[in-house]
Design an enzyme around this catalytic site. Structure first.
Site, PDB file in Angstrom:
ATOM      1  N   GLY A 316      65.686  52.636  37.059  1.00 58.37           N
ATOM      2  CA  GLY A 316      66.355  52.182  38.266  1.00 58.37           C
ATOM      3  C   GLY A 316      67.650  51.435  37.987  1.00 58.37           C
ATOM      4  O   GLY A 316      68.381  51.739  37.040  1.00 58.37           O
ATOM      5  N   SER A 317      67.897  50.416  38.789  1.00 60.90           N
ATOM      6  CA  SER A 317      69.194  49.730  38.751  1.00 60.90           C
ATOM      7  C   SER A 317      69.448  48.937  37.483  1.00 60.90           C
ATOM      8  O   SER A 317      70.563  48.427  37.293  1.00 60.90           O
ATOM      9  CB  SER A 317      69.308  48.793  39.958  1.00 60.90           C
ATOM     10  OG  SER A 317      69.299  49.535  41.161  1.00 60.90           O
ATOM     11  N   THR A 318      68.449  48.787  36.606  1.00 59.23           N
ATOM     12  CA  THR A 318      68.703  48.091  35.353  1.00 59.23           C
ATOM     13  C   THR A 318      69.669  48.870  34.465  1.00 59.23           C
ATOM     14  O   THR A 318      70.171  48.330  33.473  1.00 59.23           O
ATOM     15  CB  THR A 318      67.381  47.878  34.585  1.00 59.23           C
ATOM     16  OG1 THR A 318      66.733  49.136  34.370  1.00 59.23           O
ATOM     17  CG2 THR A 318      66.463  46.948  35.350  1.00 59.23           C
ATOM     18  N   MET A 319      69.968  50.131  34.809  1.00 60.92           N
ATOM     19  CA  MET A 319      70.934  50.928  34.041  1.00 60.92           C
ATOM     20  C   MET A 319      72.368  50.690  34.485  1.00 60.92           C
ATOM     21  O   MET A 319      73.314  51.057  33.768  1.00 60.92           O
ATOM     22  CB  MET A 319      70.610  52.419  34.170  1.00 60.92           C
ATOM     23  CG  MET A 319      69.351  52.862  33.438  1.00 60.92           C
ATOM     24  SD  MET A 319      69.421  52.512  31.679  1.00 60.92           S
ATOM     25  CE  MET A 319      70.833  53.498  31.206  1.00 60.92           C
TER      26      MET A 319
END
Length: 598
Positions: A316-319
């Site tokens: 998810g948005s941790t990338m």
């Protein structure tokens, strides 16, 4: 008596005395010479046969008969070696071996008197606290020595010994003990009944932990009792200790925090990874649900899974920070570059990507702070597919982690040539690739170490000095992204609940839908990966909660509070002084979090 009778008796006595036995016809008959010779020959042959047999047994076949005697009375016994200990970085024991009694029954001695056999079996079963039927079945039809029960506690053996049953004895075998129980179960792993490593460090370092068994030769009597030792014994060689980088106190607190979060949100499971950003040492690796390595009778697959290493997920948005870091590194944008995200959606080759709500114009720093999918996509589409693939690969995604731990998985990152525009867009914010929590934690060391990704180790390093890493971006880019992560973990960001009293923190939330078949369902994973203190990062902490089922499912609501608790406790344990950028303050109302796009 008449005179005639007395005269007759006297005459008979005189006749008997006058018989000459030497001249008896019976005795005077001549014996044939061959008969006496035959008797002498038979006697001589018997002596010769006995002499020959004695020579054969004592000289010619002495080795055979000695071997047969030894086979029946001389036995070689294995002397078990103690397995090496597993220690944490401070020398506290995580796993050790304890010699415990194993009950054996010599059936020759035990069955010598069969009159009270049933009574003895019943008494033995009561002392061992096992069904009488089980004991009877083990002894029925067996021969020699039967191992009745292994690794019993000392009080149980004393109760058995007090019965005074002939033929019942004990031998000592080693069994592993795990003082930290569930908290460190997925780190240390466990051994089987024969003391062979099956999971975790017990399996990964089997050759080092396993000792070399010794041997002794003994003479046993017909009842199987040891009479004496023969020859020189071969002493066992105990295994070597293994000292881990794990801090047992940090490990326990991390496990406790993720356990409480999983229970509070009625989640399926959760994991926490704590890395020392300076040395790359793994300070904690905690999973819940867990198990007691010493008691595994009712342990299922969910409990045994080391989620932090063996499970892969779409992050998810941790990338997003890596996508932004590449854009900054290549000079395409600056932290203050404006990005138009209105009307809150963007269409790429027929597929629509949306934000949680429209944001309008955002700077690049605010794209991270607000976790905008649209802003990240617009930045990603300015770059070449190969550049993005090289950035993701350089931080360790799609590669097997180089860590001395069994079960670490590679994850999935497809070759850049197969990326379509929509896939390039979704990968920029964490869909279309998969990583483990360990991989993600290591990747974030690039921001903690001013652009270097450090090698991770489960073993304690000889020196606490910073280790050399692999440079993947410039120090300037890493510091700029670090400041953005601090915004994301503060007021106006997606994770104000990640704030920690006395220390500045930075990190990124992730809320990813779980795949169900070919599409995505209504189950989620909540992530938070961050570092602290921001001014000079000492640790990287990654948190994942799988399928939160009660209340919120956003990373900022579910995973960020776990990060906050673990960071504060860990930095204090490591003796890291609070940085001055964060000051204690009284907050009347909770700071609202930005709703994350996913």
């Amino acid at each position: 008596m008449s005179v005639g009778a007395r005269s007759a008796g006297a005459a008979r006595a005189a006749g008997a005395r006058s018989v000459n036995y030497a001249t008896s016809p019976l005795l005077a008959s001549r014996t044939p010479p061959w008969r006496s010779r035959f008797v002498v020959l038979l006697v001589g042959a018997a002596f010769a046969l006995l002499l020959g047999r004695a020579v054969y047994v004592q000289i010619a076949a002495a080795g055979f008969y000695q071997a047969q005697g030894a086979k029946r009375f001389v036995h070689r016994e294995r002397v078990p070696a103690s397995r090496g200990r597993i220690l944490d970085r401070n020398g506290l024991v995580l796993a050790t071996s304890v010699a415990m009694p194993t009950v054996q029954v010599d059936l020759k001695a035990f069955a010598a008197d069969t009159a009270d056999r049933k009574a003895r079996i019943a008494a033995l079963a009561r002392a061992l606290d096992v069904p009488k039927k089980d004991v009877a079945e083990r002894l029925e039809g067996a021969s020699g020595t039967v191992t009745l029960r292994r690794h019993i506690e000392e009080p149980v053996w004393l109760a058995v010994k007090a019965l005074g049953l002939e033929g019942v004895s004990e031998t000592r075998e080693y069994r592993r003990r795990y003082p930290e129980g569930e908290a460190a179960a997925h780190v240390v792993g466990f051994t089987d009944v024969d003391d062979k490593g099956q999971e975790g460090i017990e399996l990964g370092f089997e050759s080092q932990l396993e000792g070399r068994a010794g041997q002794r030769t003994v003479v046993r009597d017909r009842l199987g009792r040891v009479v004496e030792d023969v020859g020189e014994p071969l002493d066992p060689l105990n295994g070597d200790d293994v000292t881990l980088a794990i801090d047992s106190k940090v490990q326990f607190f991390a496990w406790q925090c993720v356990r409480d979060a999983v229970r509070a949100h009625q989640a399926r499971g959760g994991s926490v990874v704590v890395l020392d950003a300076k040395t790359g040492e793994l300070l904690a690796l905690a999973n819940y649900p867990s198990f007691d390595p010493g008691q595994r009778r009712r342990v299922g697959g969910e409990q045994l899974r080391n989620r932090a290493l063996t499970d892969t997920f779409e992050p998810g948005s941790t990338m997003k920070p890596f996508t932004i870091a590449l854009a900054l590194e290549t000079g395409r944008v600056k932290p203050t570059t404006p990005i138009q995200t209105a009307p809150g959606s963007i269409t790429v080759t027929g597929s629509t990507i949306r934000d949680s709500h429209p944001h309008g114009v955002l700077t690049v720093a605010e794209v991270i702070q607000k976790s905008s999918n649209v802003g990240t996509t617009k930045i990603a589409l300015q770059m070449d597919r190969r550049e993005m693939w090289e950035m993701f690969t350089s931080v360790g995604l799609g590669q097997k982690p180089r860590i001395d731990f069994p079960g670490a998985v590679t994850g999935r990152l497809r070759p850049w040539k197969s990326w379509r525009p929509i896939e390039q867009a979704t990968m920029s914010y964490g869909y279309g690739l998969s990583v483990s929590l360990m991989q993600l934690a290591r990747a974030y060391t690039a921001f903690a170490r001013d652009g270097e990704v450090v090698p991770v180790t489960i073993l304690k390093r000889a020196s606490e000095q910073p280790v050399a890493g692999q440079r993947v971006m410039s120090a300037r880019t890493a510091r700029e992204v670090r400041q953005m992560l601090q915004l994301a973990a503060g007021p106006g960001g997606t994770a104000p609940k990640a704030q920690t009293l006395g220390y500045s923190v930075g990190g990124k939330t992730g809320t990813a839908r779980k795949q169900e078949g070919r599409g995505y369902g209504n189950k989620y994973r909540a992530w938070f990966v961050g570092l602290a203190p921001v001014s000079d990062p000492r640790i990287v902490v990654a948190v994942m909660v799988d399928e939160p089922g009660k209340g919120s499912y956003f990373g900022g609501e579910v995973a960020a509070p776990v990060f906050s608790q673990v960071v504060q406790q860990t930095l204090r344990m490591l003796g890291v002084p609070p940085d001055l950028e964060v000051r204690p303050q009284i907050v009347g109302k909770p700071v609202p979090a930005e709703i994350e796009s996913f």
